[in-house]
Design an enzyme around this catalytic site. Structure first.
Site, mmCIF file in Angstrom:
data_model
loop_
_atom_site.group_PDB
_atom_site.id
_atom_site.type_symbol
_atom_site.label_atom_id
_atom_site.label_comp_id
_atom_site.label_asym_id
_atom_site.label_seq_id
_atom_site.Cartn_x
_atom_site.Cartn_y
_atom_site.Cartn_z
ATOM 1 N N GLU A 1 0.855 -1.191 0.000
ATOM 2 C CA GLU A 1 0.000 0.000 0.000
ATOM 3 C C GLU A 1 0.887 1.236 0.000
ATOM 4 O O GLU A 1 1.802 1.356 0.814
ATOM 5 C CB GLU A 1 -0.916 -0.016 1.222
ATOM 6 C CG GLU A 1 -1.684 1.260 1.475
ATOM 7 C CD GLU A 1 -2.539 1.691 0.294
ATOM 8 O OE1 GLU A 1 -2.422 2.863 -0.108
ATOM 9 O OE2 GLU A 1 -3.298 0.847 -0.238
ATOM 10 N N ASP B 1 5.505 1.885 -2.999
ATOM 11 C CA ASP B 1 4.893 1.965 -4.315
ATOM 12 C C ASP B 1 4.817 0.555 -4.899
ATOM 13 O O ASP B 1 5.801 -0.203 -4.870
ATOM 14 C CB ASP B 1 5.724 2.877 -5.226
ATOM 15 C CG ASP B 1 5.187 2.897 -6.640
ATOM 16 O OD1 ASP B 1 4.195 3.607 -6.876
ATOM 17 O OD2 ASP B 1 5.740 2.178 -7.499
ATOM 18 N N ASP C 1 -5.064 -4.194 -7.370
ATOM 19 C CA ASP C 1 -6.299 -3.495 -6.967
ATOM 20 C C ASP C 1 -5.948 -2.143 -6.373
ATOM 21 O O ASP C 1 -6.510 -1.731 -5.359
ATOM 22 C CB ASP C 1 -7.076 -4.354 -5.960
ATOM 23 C CG ASP C 1 -8.464 -3.800 -5.670
ATOM 24 O OD1 ASP C 1 -9.048 -3.143 -6.552
ATOM 25 O OD2 ASP C 1 -8.950 -4.003 -4.543
#
Length: 275
Positions: free
Chosen positions: A94, A121, A139
C-alpha cells in the site's frame, strides 16, 4: 463514525464511515468513491461484488503458497484470503501509510506471521528483488483511477516475471465512462500474458481480468470443477463455481481497439488520453 486521517497524499484525506448496520467504508476525501467496504470482525463477509469475483483466482490457482496484493483499502481481500487460506503467505503493498493505519484502527485489518503489509509503491515493490508469487492481485486505485505507471506493458511484464510457473495475475479495472482507457488496458494485458480471461461483475462496472504466466489448457468445465473443490475444501460462503460458470469469458482474440499502454505514453498526470 467518521474518522479522517490527517495525512493526505493528494487523493484526499483517508475517511472511514460506519452505517447503521455496522458496515465501514473507506474513502479518499468527502464524497469520494468507496475504496473498500468491510464488516469488522467478519472477514468472510465480502460486501462489494467485485471482491467476491476476485476470488476466481482460486479456480486458476487452487492452492497458492504465496499471494501478493497491490492495494489495501480497508483490507477486505487480504483478510478474506487469510481466513480461507490459513497456511498461505500473503504480502500486501500500500502506497499510503495512512490507509494502513486506518485499516488497522477501524476496519479489522491485522498483520500476523503470514500476513504482512508493506508501505511502498506497488511498481517499485514488484520490480525489486524478491520471491515469486502464485497469485498477484492488482487493486490499487487513487481517488478516481488506477495510477498510470501500474497499467503499462513494462509494469505488467515485471508482474509476470514475479509469478511462479503456472501463476496468475488478477486485475480489477472499470469499464465505464470514468475509464476511457478500458480497451487499452485490456489490450495491454493481452500482450503481457499468455492467456487472458475477463469476468464481468454483476450490477457493477468492475471487470476482473485474469492473466496467466504461461500456456494453459484450462476449460470452463475444469475451472468450474476446481471452483467447486475450493468451495468445499475452504468453506467459502458464496458459490465461486457459479461465478466462474456464468461470468468466465476467455479472450482468445486480440482486441483491435485501444493502444498498448507503455511508459513512454505516460504524461505528467498519468495516462495520456486516447486521440
Amino acid at each position: 463514525m467518521a474518522s479522517p486521517d490527517e495525512h493526505d497524499d493528494g487523493s484526499g484525506p483517508v475517511i472511514v464511515t460506519e452505517d447503521a448496520e455496522g458496515r465501514r467504508s473507506l474513502r479518499f476525501g468527502d464524497g469520494g468513491a468507496r475504496q473498500s467496504v468491510v464488516w469488522p470482525g467478519e472477514p468472510l463477509r465480502l460486501e462489494l461484488p467485485y471482491t467476491r469475483m476476485v476470488m476466481v483466482a482460486l479456480a486458476f490457482v487452487p492452492r497458492p503458497e504465496n499471494i501478493l496484493a497491490i492495494g489495501l483499502g480497508g483490507g477486505a481481500i487480504p483478510m478474506f484470503l487469510r481466513a480461507v487460506l490459513p497456511d498461505t503467505h500473503i504480502d500486501v503493498v500500500e502506497l499510503d501509510a495512512a490507509v494502513v493505519d486506518a485499516a488497522k484502527a477501524y476496519c479489522g485489518f491485522q498483520e500476523d506471521a503470514l500476513l504482512r503489509a508493506h508501505v511502498a509503491d506497488g511498481r517499485a515493490f514488484i520490480e525489486a528483488d524478491g520471491p515469486p508469487y502464485d497469485v498477484i492481485i492488482l487493486d490499487a486505485y487513487g481517488a478516481d483511477q488506477i495510477p498510470g505507471h501500474l497499467c503499462t506493458r513494462e509494469f505488467l511484464g515485471a508482474v509476470r516475471a514475479r509469478l511462479t510457473r503456472g501463476g496468475a495475475v488478477v486485475g480489477n479495472i472499470w469499464e465505464s465512462a470514468a475509464n476511457p482507457h478500458f480497451d487499452a488496458m485490456v489490450r495491454t494485458y493481452q500482450v503481457s500474458f499468455h492467456g487472458l480471461s475477463i469476468f464481468e461483475v454483476p450490477t457493477s462496472t468492475n471487470r476482473i481480468l485474469v492473466g496467466l504466466e504461461g500456456p494453459s489448457r484450462l476449460t470452463r468445465e475444469s475451472l468450474v470443477e476446481r471452483a467447486r473443490r475450493v468451495e468445499r475444501e475452504r468453506g467459502l460462503p458464496f458459490r465461486l463455481s457459479t461465478l466462474v460458470a456464468q461470468r468466465y469469458r476467455p479472450l482468445t482474440r486480440r482486441l483491435a481497439r485501444g493502444r498498448v499502454l507503455t511508459d513512454a505514453g505516460l504524461g505528467p498526470g498519468g495516462l495520456i488520453p486516447e486521440e
